[in-house]
Design a protein around this motif. Structure first.
Motif, PDB file in Angstrom:
ATOM      1  N   LYS A  44      31.899   4.216  36.903  1.00  0.00           N
ATOM      2  CA  LYS A  44      30.953   4.827  35.981  1.00  0.00           C
ATOM      3  C   LYS A  44      31.098   4.134  34.630  1.00  0.00           C
ATOM      4  O   LYS A  44      32.209   3.825  34.212  1.00  0.00           O
ATOM      5  N   ASP A  46      31.643   3.583  30.824  1.00  0.00           N
ATOM      6  CA  ASP A  46      32.316   4.370  29.791  1.00  0.00           C
ATOM      7  C   ASP A  46      31.308   4.766  28.732  1.00  0.00           C
ATOM      8  O   ASP A  46      30.560   3.936  28.230  1.00  0.00           O
ATOM      9  N   LYS A  47      31.315   6.038  28.408  1.00  0.00           N
ATOM     10  CA  LYS A  47      30.435   6.503  27.348  1.00  0.00           C
ATOM     11  C   LYS A  47      31.219   6.406  26.051  1.00  0.00           C
ATOM     12  O   LYS A  47      32.365   6.823  25.956  1.00  0.00           O
ATOM     13  N   VAL A  49      32.188   6.879  22.023  1.00  0.00           N
ATOM     14  CA  VAL A  49      32.246   7.952  21.044  1.00  0.00           C
ATOM     15  C   VAL A  49      31.395   7.520  19.863  1.00  0.00           C
ATOM     16  O   VAL A  49      31.554   6.427  19.331  1.00  0.00           O
ATOM     17  N   LYS A  50      30.471   8.366  19.472  1.00  0.00           N
ATOM     18  CA  LYS A  50      29.599   8.047  18.350  1.00  0.00           C
ATOM     19  C   LYS A  50      30.237   8.550  17.071  1.00  0.00           C
ATOM     20  O   LYS A  50      30.694   9.684  16.997  1.00  0.00           O
ATOM     21  N   SER A  66      31.102  12.437  18.110  1.00  0.00           N
ATOM     22  CA  SER A  66      30.472  13.087  19.264  1.00  0.00           C
ATOM     23  C   SER A  66      30.679  12.206  20.486  1.00  0.00           C
ATOM     24  O   SER A  66      30.687  10.984  20.396  1.00  0.00           O
ATOM     25  N   GLY A  67      30.876  12.854  21.626  1.00  0.00           N
ATOM     26  CA  GLY A  67      31.065  12.121  22.875  1.00  0.00           C
ATOM     27  C   GLY A  67      31.292  13.085  24.020  1.00  0.00           C
ATOM     28  O   GLY A  67      31.460  14.293  23.819  1.00  0.00           O
ATOM     29  N   ASP A  68      31.326  12.556  25.229  1.00  0.00           N
ATOM     30  CA  ASP A  68      31.488  13.383  26.420  1.00  0.00           C
ATOM     31  C   ASP A  68      32.951  13.633  26.769  1.00  0.00           C
ATOM     32  O   ASP A  68      33.294  14.666  27.321  1.00  0.00           O
ATOM     33  N   ASP A  69      33.815  12.697  26.446  1.00  0.00           N
ATOM     34  CA  ASP A  69      35.226  12.798  26.809  1.00  0.00           C
ATOM     35  C   ASP A  69      36.026  13.265  25.593  1.00  0.00           C
ATOM     36  O   ASP A  69      36.135  12.552  24.591  1.00  0.00           O
ATOM     37  N   ALA A  70      36.601  14.453  25.684  1.00  0.00           N
ATOM     38  CA  ALA A  70      37.328  15.023  24.557  1.00  0.00           C
ATOM     39  C   ALA A  70      38.560  14.191  24.192  1.00  0.00           C
ATOM     40  O   ALA A  70      38.892  14.046  23.013  1.00  0.00           O
ATOM     41  N   LYS A  72      38.946  10.956  24.447  1.00  0.00           N
ATOM     42  CA  LYS A  72      38.521   9.774  23.702  1.00  0.00           C
ATOM     43  C   LYS A  72      38.108  10.137  22.276  1.00  0.00           C
ATOM     44  O   LYS A  72      38.372   9.387  21.342  1.00  0.00           O
ATOM     45  N   VAL A  73      37.484  11.300  22.118  1.00  0.00           N
ATOM     46  CA  VAL A  73      37.084  11.733  20.775  1.00  0.00           C
ATOM     47  C   VAL A  73      38.326  11.953  19.919  1.00  0.00           C
ATOM     48  O   VAL A  73      38.379  11.514  18.759  1.00  0.00           O
TER      49      VAL A  73
END
Length: 90
Positions: A44, A46-47, A49-50, A66-70, A72-73
């Motif tokens: 998949k 990697d999304k 972190v914005k 902001s991001g999907d993976d806590a 990584k944030v």
């Protein structure tokens, strides 16, 4: 004497020869087989972190993450705190 138009008949013969030459001589058609490979299915992207970085009038920095993976944030937040903390001490 009537003229005989050979062009349509010749075109038809050439077309039939071309089709027969392109067909499989044994009459077998190869079937496309799709195999599902689990190592590819689990890849998949990697999304990221914005980061919205803001600088206040007194030179202080703040940011919104902001991001999907806590995890990584939180990692990016730690990196920002470390890098901006080092810049302020220089």
């Amino acid at each position: 004497m009537a003229k005989i138009n050979i062009l349509p008949a010749l075109t038809l013969v050439i077309l039939l020869l071309f089709i027969s030459a392109c067909s499989d001589p044994a009459g077998k058609q190869q079937e496309t087989v799709f195999k599902q490979r689990p190592e590819i299915a689990e890849i998949k992207p990697d999304k990221t972190v914005k980061i919205k970085l803001k600088r206040g009038g007194d030179g202080d920095y703040s940011w919104e993450l902001s991001g999907d993976d806590a995890d990584k944030v939180l990692q990016v937040d730690r990196q920002l705190k470390e890098s901006l903390g080092k810049q302020n001490t220089k």
